[in-house]
Write a protein that holds these residues in place. Structure first.
Motif, mmCIF file in Angstrom:
data_model
loop_
_atom_site.group_PDB
_atom_site.id
_atom_site.type_symbol
_atom_site.label_atom_id
_atom_site.label_comp_id
_atom_site.label_asym_id
_atom_site.label_seq_id
_atom_site.Cartn_x
_atom_site.Cartn_y
_atom_site.Cartn_z
ATOM 1 N N THR A 19 25.901 -34.359 13.623
ATOM 2 C CA THR A 19 24.747 -34.872 14.359
ATOM 3 C C THR A 19 23.582 -33.890 14.383
ATOM 4 N N ALA A 20 23.790 -32.676 13.899
ATOM 5 C CA ALA A 20 22.715 -31.678 13.894
ATOM 6 C C ALA A 20 22.043 -31.650 12.529
ATOM 7 N N THR A 21 20.763 -31.346 12.532
ATOM 8 C CA THR A 21 20.026 -31.165 11.290
ATOM 9 C C THR A 21 19.524 -29.731 11.268
ATOM 10 N N LYS A 22 19.815 -29.029 10.190
ATOM 11 C CA LYS A 22 19.417 -27.634 10.051
ATOM 12 C C LYS A 22 18.131 -27.548 9.246
ATOM 13 N N TYR A 23 17.217 -26.697 9.718
ATOM 14 C CA TYR A 23 15.928 -26.517 9.068
ATOM 15 C C TYR A 23 15.699 -25.060 8.712
ATOM 16 N N SER A 32 7.635 -12.204 10.630
ATOM 17 C CA SER A 32 8.907 -12.816 10.212
ATOM 18 C C SER A 32 8.702 -13.581 8.908
ATOM 19 N N ARG A 33 9.730 -13.558 8.070
ATOM 20 C CA ARG A 33 9.642 -14.176 6.741
ATOM 21 C C ARG A 33 10.245 -15.571 6.701
ATOM 22 N N GLN A 34 11.099 -15.877 7.676
ATOM 23 C CA GLN A 34 11.787 -17.178 7.667
ATOM 24 C C GLN A 34 12.307 -17.471 9.063
ATOM 25 N N ILE A 35 12.316 -18.753 9.403
ATOM 26 C CA ILE A 35 12.902 -19.205 10.662
ATOM 27 C C ILE A 35 13.911 -20.290 10.324
ATOM 28 N N GLU A 36 15.118 -20.160 10.831
ATOM 29 C CA GLU A 36 16.147 -21.189 10.676
ATOM 30 C C GLU A 36 16.526 -21.692 12.062
ATOM 31 N N PHE A 37 16.765 -22.989 12.155
ATOM 32 C CA PHE A 37 17.157 -23.582 13.438
ATOM 33 C C PHE A 37 17.778 -24.938 13.186
ATOM 34 N N GLU A 38 18.416 -25.466 14.219
ATOM 35 C CA GLU A 38 18.977 -26.810 14.169
ATOM 36 C C GLU A 38 18.403 -27.626 15.312
ATOM 37 N N ILE A 39 18.296 -28.923 15.070
ATOM 38 C CA ILE A 39 17.945 -29.862 16.134
ATOM 39 C C ILE A 39 19.104 -30.840 16.247
ATOM 40 N N GLU A 40 19.653 -30.902 17.448
ATOM 41 C CA GLU A 40 20.767 -31.812 17.713
ATOM 42 C C GLU A 40 20.457 -32.585 18.987
ATOM 43 N N ASP A 41 20.394 -33.892 18.858
ATOM 44 C CA ASP A 41 20.083 -34.761 20.001
ATOM 45 C C ASP A 41 18.806 -34.325 20.720
ATOM 46 N N GLY A 42 17.789 -33.940 19.938
ATOM 47 C CA GLY A 42 16.505 -33.566 20.514
ATOM 48 C C GLY A 42 16.465 -32.183 21.130
ATOM 49 N N LEU A 44 17.070 -27.854 20.683
ATOM 50 C CA LEU A 44 17.008 -26.756 19.731
ATOM 51 C C LEU A 44 18.283 -25.919 19.789
ATOM 52 N N LYS A 45 18.815 -25.573 18.631
ATOM 53 C CA LYS A 45 20.058 -24.793 18.554
ATOM 54 C C LYS A 45 19.946 -23.745 17.459
ATOM 55 N N ALA A 95 7.140 -25.125 13.081
ATOM 56 C CA ALA A 95 8.357 -25.548 12.390
ATOM 57 C C ALA A 95 8.997 -26.746 13.090
ATOM 58 N N ILE A 96 9.075 -26.703 14.407
ATOM 59 C CA ILE A 96 9.669 -27.803 15.178
ATOM 60 C C ILE A 96 8.851 -29.074 14.992
ATOM 61 N N GLU A 97 7.534 -28.947 15.064
ATOM 62 C CA GLU A 97 6.672 -30.127 14.906
ATOM 63 C C GLU A 97 6.820 -30.728 13.511
ATOM 64 N N GLU A 98 6.898 -29.881 12.510
ATOM 65 C CA GLU A 98 7.077 -30.376 11.147
ATOM 66 C C GLU A 98 8.448 -31.043 10.985
ATOM 67 N N ALA A 99 9.470 -30.442 11.584
ATOM 68 C CA ALA A 99 10.816 -31.015 11.522
ATOM 69 C C ALA A 99 10.867 -32.360 12.246
ATOM 70 N N ARG A 100 10.218 -32.427 13.402
ATOM 71 C CA ARG A 100 10.195 -33.682 14.167
ATOM 72 C C ARG A 100 9.526 -34.787 13.357
ATOM 73 N N GLU A 101 8.427 -34.463 12.681
ATOM 74 C CA GLU A 101 7.742 -35.446 11.846
ATOM 75 C C GLU A 101 8.630 -35.887 10.694
ATOM 76 N N LYS A 102 9.324 -34.935 10.099
ATOM 77 C CA LYS A 102 10.244 -35.250 8.994
ATOM 78 C C LYS A 102 11.358 -36.177 9.489
ATOM 79 N N GLN A 103 11.866 -35.950 10.686
ATOM 80 C CA GLN A 103 12.903 -36.835 11.259
ATOM 81 C C GLN A 103 12.352 -38.230 11.500
#
Length: 107
Positions: A19-23, A32-42, A44-45, A95-103
């Motif tokens: 149920t999680a999507t990793k970005y 910072s050179r990169q940010i990784e995170f997951e969104i699960e049920d709205g 942040l993880k 990153a979160i806003e872009e991920a939300r749009e992608k979802q």
């Protein structure tokens, strides 16, 4: 099940597992050179910053863990770092806003 991370048109990548999507996001204008995170049920993880101010960025990851993405956006959007017009925290919001749009586009 984990799907392979694929490059998209923008600077964010995504993969799915249960149920999680990793970005993975490449920030601009910060240390910072990169940010990784997951969104699960709205929420942040597992936020991890690569490069930048190690202690501060670990703290941001801990503070936003499990919080609704809209709350994180409201808290961190527009944060600056020194003379820069953005910060690692602000780039996390991007990153979160872009991920939300992608979802939304994925349905």
């Amino acid at each position: 099940m984990i799907e392979r991370i694929e490059r998209t048109r923008k600077n964010i990548q995504m993969s799915k597992k249960t149920t999680a999507t990793k970005y993975r996001f490449i920030p601009k204008g910060v240390c910072s050179r990169q940010i990784e995170f997951e969104i699960e049920d709205g929420k942040l993880k597992n936020v991890v910053f690569c490069g930048g101010c190690n202690g501060s960025l670990k703290a941001i990851g801990k503070l936003v863990e499990g919080k609704p993405i809209d709350e994180v956006i409201g808290l961190l959007k527009g944060t600056t770092c020194g003379y820069k017009q953005t910060s690692c925290a602000d780039q996390l919001v991007c990153a979160i806003e872009e991920a939300r749009e992608k979802q939304r586009q994925a349905g």
